[in-house]
Design a protein around this motif. Structure first.
Motif, mmCIF file in Angstrom:
data_model
loop_
_atom_site.group_PDB
_atom_site.id
_atom_site.type_symbol
_atom_site.label_atom_id
_atom_site.label_comp_id
_atom_site.label_asym_id
_atom_site.label_seq_id
_atom_site.Cartn_x
_atom_site.Cartn_y
_atom_site.Cartn_z
ATOM 1 N N ALA A 189 0.955 -1.111 -0.061
ATOM 2 C CA ALA A 189 -0.066 0.029 -0.055
ATOM 3 C C ALA A 189 0.861 1.348 -0.083
ATOM 4 O O ALA A 189 0.463 2.182 -0.557
ATOM 5 N N THR A 190 2.069 1.168 0.572
ATOM 6 C CA THR A 190 2.733 2.350 0.768
ATOM 7 C C THR A 190 3.472 2.732 -0.565
ATOM 8 O O THR A 190 3.603 4.077 -0.919
ATOM 9 N N PHE A 191 3.263 1.603 -1.516
ATOM 10 C CA PHE A 191 3.763 1.853 -2.853
ATOM 11 C C PHE A 191 2.696 2.100 -4.015
ATOM 12 O O PHE A 191 2.790 1.615 -5.249
ATOM 13 N N ASN A 192 1.474 2.203 -3.201
ATOM 14 C CA ASN A 192 0.243 2.235 -4.256
ATOM 15 C C ASN A 192 0.170 0.829 -5.045
ATOM 16 O O ASN A 192 -0.285 0.813 -6.254
ATOM 17 N N LEU A 193 0.349 -0.223 -4.428
ATOM 18 C CA LEU A 193 0.051 -1.488 -5.250
ATOM 19 C C LEU A 193 -0.684 -2.511 -4.241
ATOM 20 O O LEU A 193 -0.627 -2.353 -3.021
ATOM 21 N N SER A 194 -1.291 -3.433 -4.731
ATOM 22 C CA SER A 194 -1.763 -4.637 -3.926
ATOM 23 C C SER A 194 -0.839 -5.573 -3.719
ATOM 24 O O SER A 194 0.127 -5.479 -4.243
ATOM 25 N N ALA A 195 -1.150 -6.257 -2.525
ATOM 26 C CA ALA A 195 0.002 -7.228 -1.991
ATOM 27 C C ALA A 195 -0.010 -8.270 -3.288
ATOM 28 O O ALA A 195 1.157 -8.804 -3.485
#
Length: 266
Positions: A189-195
């Motif tokens: 989430a910190t990098f605007n991605l889903s896990a």
């Protein structure tokens, strides 16, 4: 840059089949370079990192590395001084050992032979006894080599993964609560991605999962810490995020094939 302080950058100018260079306070250079000569390195004290375009290798105290001719690399170390004993070789053999970069345990016979070469350190003139001795060392190298130690991290090519790796390694380096509170979904989430997307990109780029990379980095960080005098297995296990020394030791052996005690500074 004062090239005189970084003889390993200009060693090919030495017109010998082998050139010995022992240095109690090795001066590292960030400059990428290659040698026409292959390089045998023995770390007497301290540790160093060897960086290639695709991987980063940790070379701990009392271990050796072989760097084949023509391989572009640079070196670094988080501690100093670092005592390196190096032998540069123009002639080796057809053994597969000499074709790849390897990090390996230093057998006693090889260690004693490397120490014996100190008398020829930085000698640029031909010395028949030296050349005969080095030929014997070259013959022994493949015979004493057993297996390469997997102290290697893949280097990301995707800038997105490189930023995530920098974040993860910085958390491990800081230790404490920052590392212990790492959660993969929160990192993503910190990098605007889903896990799921982060995991997929990680595996595509460097071939292992986020958790797998973290485990490997923690073990390599542990080896780095164990190479520092005054550290012990318990203190190191805590610093890399393991509350249980036995869990840390078992994970260490699973990843590296060794017990932590075997990597401690003498």
């Amino acid at each position: 840059m004062d090239k005189a302080r970084f003889c390993h950058l200009t060693v090919d100018s030495v017109k010998k089949e082998a050139y010995v260079w022992h240095e109690a306070d090795w001066k590292f250079s960030d400059e990428w370079h290659t040698h026409q000569m292959g390089q045998l390195i023995f770390v007497e004290k301290g540790l160093q990192y060897l960086h290639t375009a695709e991987r980063t290798y940790l070379l701990p105290s009392q271990h050796c590395a072989w760097i084949p001719p023509g391989l572009a690399h640079r070196t670094s170390s988080p501690i100093n001084p670092v005592y390196l004993r190096c032998i540069f070789l123009n002639k080796t053999s057809d053994s597969p050992f000499f074709k790849e970069l390897n990090i390996f345990h230093t057998p006693k016979v090889l260690r004693e032979m490397i120490l014996f070469t100190e008398q020829w350190s930085r000698l640029e003139e031909e010395e028949p006894v030296e050349q005969d001795f080095i030929k014997a060392l070259v013959g022994i190298l493949p015979l004493t080599f057993n297996t390469s130690i997997p102290l290697v991290l893949p280097v990301p090519r995707d800038p997105r993964i490189a930023r995530i790796v920098d974040y993860l390694t910085a958390c491990v380096d800081k230790g404490g609560a920052v590392m212990n509170e790492l959660k993969i979904p929160e990192v993503a989430a910190t990098f605007n991605l889903s896990a799921r997307t982060m995991e997929r990109l990680f595996k595509q780029d460097i071939g292992i999962t986020v958790a797998g990379y973290l485990k490997l980095y923690k073990m390599i960080k542990a080896v780095e810490l164990l190479s520092i005098s005054g550290e012990n297995v318990k203190s190191v296990s805590m610093k890399v995020g393991y509350d249980s020394v036995s869990t840390f030791s078992n994970t260490f052996q699973q990843v590296l094939g060794l017990r932590p005690q075997e990597m401690m500074a003498p």
